[in-house]
Motif scaffolding. Sequence first.
Motif, mmCIF file in Angstrom:
data_model
loop_
_atom_site.group_PDB
_atom_site.id
_atom_site.type_symbol
_atom_site.label_atom_id
_atom_site.label_comp_id
_atom_site.label_asym_id
_atom_site.label_seq_id
_atom_site.Cartn_x
_atom_site.Cartn_y
_atom_site.Cartn_z
ATOM 1 N N SER A 98 39.890 37.347 46.661
ATOM 2 C CA SER A 98 39.781 35.889 46.744
ATOM 3 C C SER A 98 39.645 35.313 45.347
ATOM 4 O O SER A 98 39.036 35.923 44.478
ATOM 5 C CB SER A 98 38.551 35.450 47.537
ATOM 6 N N THR A 142 35.946 29.886 47.832
ATOM 7 C CA THR A 142 36.913 30.873 47.391
ATOM 8 C C THR A 142 38.107 30.816 48.317
ATOM 9 O O THR A 142 38.019 30.295 49.417
ATOM 10 C CB THR A 142 36.327 32.302 47.411
ATOM 11 N N VAL A 183 41.399 33.061 49.900
ATOM 12 C CA VAL A 183 41.963 34.399 50.056
ATOM 13 C C VAL A 183 43.355 34.463 49.423
ATOM 14 O O VAL A 183 44.178 33.577 49.604
ATOM 15 C CB VAL A 183 42.038 34.789 51.547
ATOM 16 N N GLU A 187 34.767 30.801 52.164
ATOM 17 C CA GLU A 187 36.111 31.252 51.845
ATOM 18 C C GLU A 187 37.158 30.496 52.658
ATOM 19 O O GLU A 187 37.001 30.313 53.865
ATOM 20 C CB GLU A 187 36.207 32.740 52.151
#
Lengths: 89, 488
Positions: A55, A63, A65, B455
């Motif tokens: 990431s 973050t 990927v 994420e």
Amino acid sequence: MSSTLEQQVEAHGRTVEIRVNKKPVEVKGPRVTGLEIKQAAIAQGVKIEVDFILSEELPSGETKVIGNGDVVTVTKHSKFTAIADDDNS
Amino acid sequence: MVTQSMTLPASLHVPPALAEQLFSHLFPGDGDEHGAVIGATVVETQRGTRFLARRLYLAKDGVDYVPGKRGYRMLTAAFIRDRIKDCEREGLAYFAVHCHGGTDHVDFSRDDLASHERGYPALLDNLEHHPVGGLVFARNAAAGDIWLQDGSRVELNATVFHGARRRVFQPAPAPKPAADPTYDRQSRLFGDRGQAVLASQKVGIVGVGGAGSLVNEYLARLGVGHLVVVDPDRIELSNVPRVAGSHRRDALPWLTKPERPQFLRALGRWLATPKVRVAQRVARQANPEIGFDAIRGDVTLDTVAASLTDCDYVFLAADSMQARLVVNALVHQYLIPAVQVGAKVQLDKAGTVTDVFSVVRPLTPGLSCLWCNELIKPAKLQEEALTPEQRRQQRYVDDVDVHAPSVITLNAVAAAYAVDNYLMSTVGLRATDYRERWTRFHPLTSTAFDRVIHEIPRSDQSCPECGSNGRLSAGGQRRLPVKSTAGV
Ligand SMILES: [Zn+2]
Ligand SMILES: [Zn+2]
């Protein structure tokens, strides 16, 4: 054929020092794939494996990927994390 | 394939990207009526018929959606004809869509209903095998008039928009349910309506080991009405420190302790309590009325996977790549949101801890996918397909029989966060602009900033699993990536 030094550097790629799991890693930039980042990190002693999930750390604090085939443009400020893809429940 | 009759109630399920397109088309802010057609896969389940929106055709104002001859506006015959053909080719039910003003209530006008009577018999003849119908939307409400090939006519009970914020549209707000004093404290947060939504939910849990057993307990205590719990394993002594509700006696320690002869230990392992029974005991203690399907089996078998196709949500708390493959397919193919939970203690070759984390990865139909994010590895799938003997012969692979470290608190972080996510989305407490993220918790990381990582998952429109030309909304038209139990 003549070309400027910059074009030559561009064509051959210039070395950019990025961070992978906080460790310095040199890659041939500025455009590099997720897989190339992991391979470079492994070759330079970062304790990860090629099938870890990579990431990119974004300025927002999140973050994102990066797939093996995804191309990212890196700078000396680029930071990545790579973590194991399996877990144990 | 003939769809002659339908199991009631009927619901329409819409993946997030399609919902967004539909809403910006129907409600661009001009207050006018707009039209579209939805092609939907038909899935019959024990809990009713689910229509899964697979195709959206927006009708261009003034071209495809024009002033009506009898009502205010209409779809042109040419547009309808082409869409019927599209639906026939793809094996989809056909729904004509338009919008009305208003917010929480919506109903067809007399003109609308008269146009259905006039037009739908001909559409049924043209589509031959699938229902046709009309849908009308207001900003927070939807109604549907569905015509079946057998001549019967049913109403759509609910339209479910999937996404980080789940929304359910009905023709009018449901009446306020009776308060249950058991849930007084928590319904102060999400209301008696929220509590009633939980009671109506059917939730799957794949894997009730360390993480899944906690998810099971949390869901049961929250008042979720029905759980479908899948796990092939029985309790071992080493599970007891982290499987919620397990007792030492479930592992039959007097038979399985190391000094016993081999055959007694094998017998003990064979007689030990299945993990799904422990989960059932825990769930019933919390709520004696809970619906509980204890399925001692592997989710990669067709019959087991099929038992999850009418769930509202699935928790994936199993370690295998194959389980990931099946649940990821269920998410996109049947529009069932899910979440993958787990924890990892990573050791290097010398046995030193290099990383510790818990993960929560919400999987949203058509949006976040384990396949797009390379969390399903073809090589590992193949490796898992080998027998233990074959695996032993391939010594280059890590020894999967060696148990990895696993700790209840790491699982608890993931389980609680995942259930919390599910809860907030399901009871409708989320803000409209909520952005879903995958989350990792790293308790050993030195800087606070890096201890919780949010994420953004990748998503790839051409993905065969989550893409609109792949499994997305395909329902029973595709086979799930499962093993057949036929003839076993
Ligand atoms: Zn109307
Ligand atoms: Zn995908």
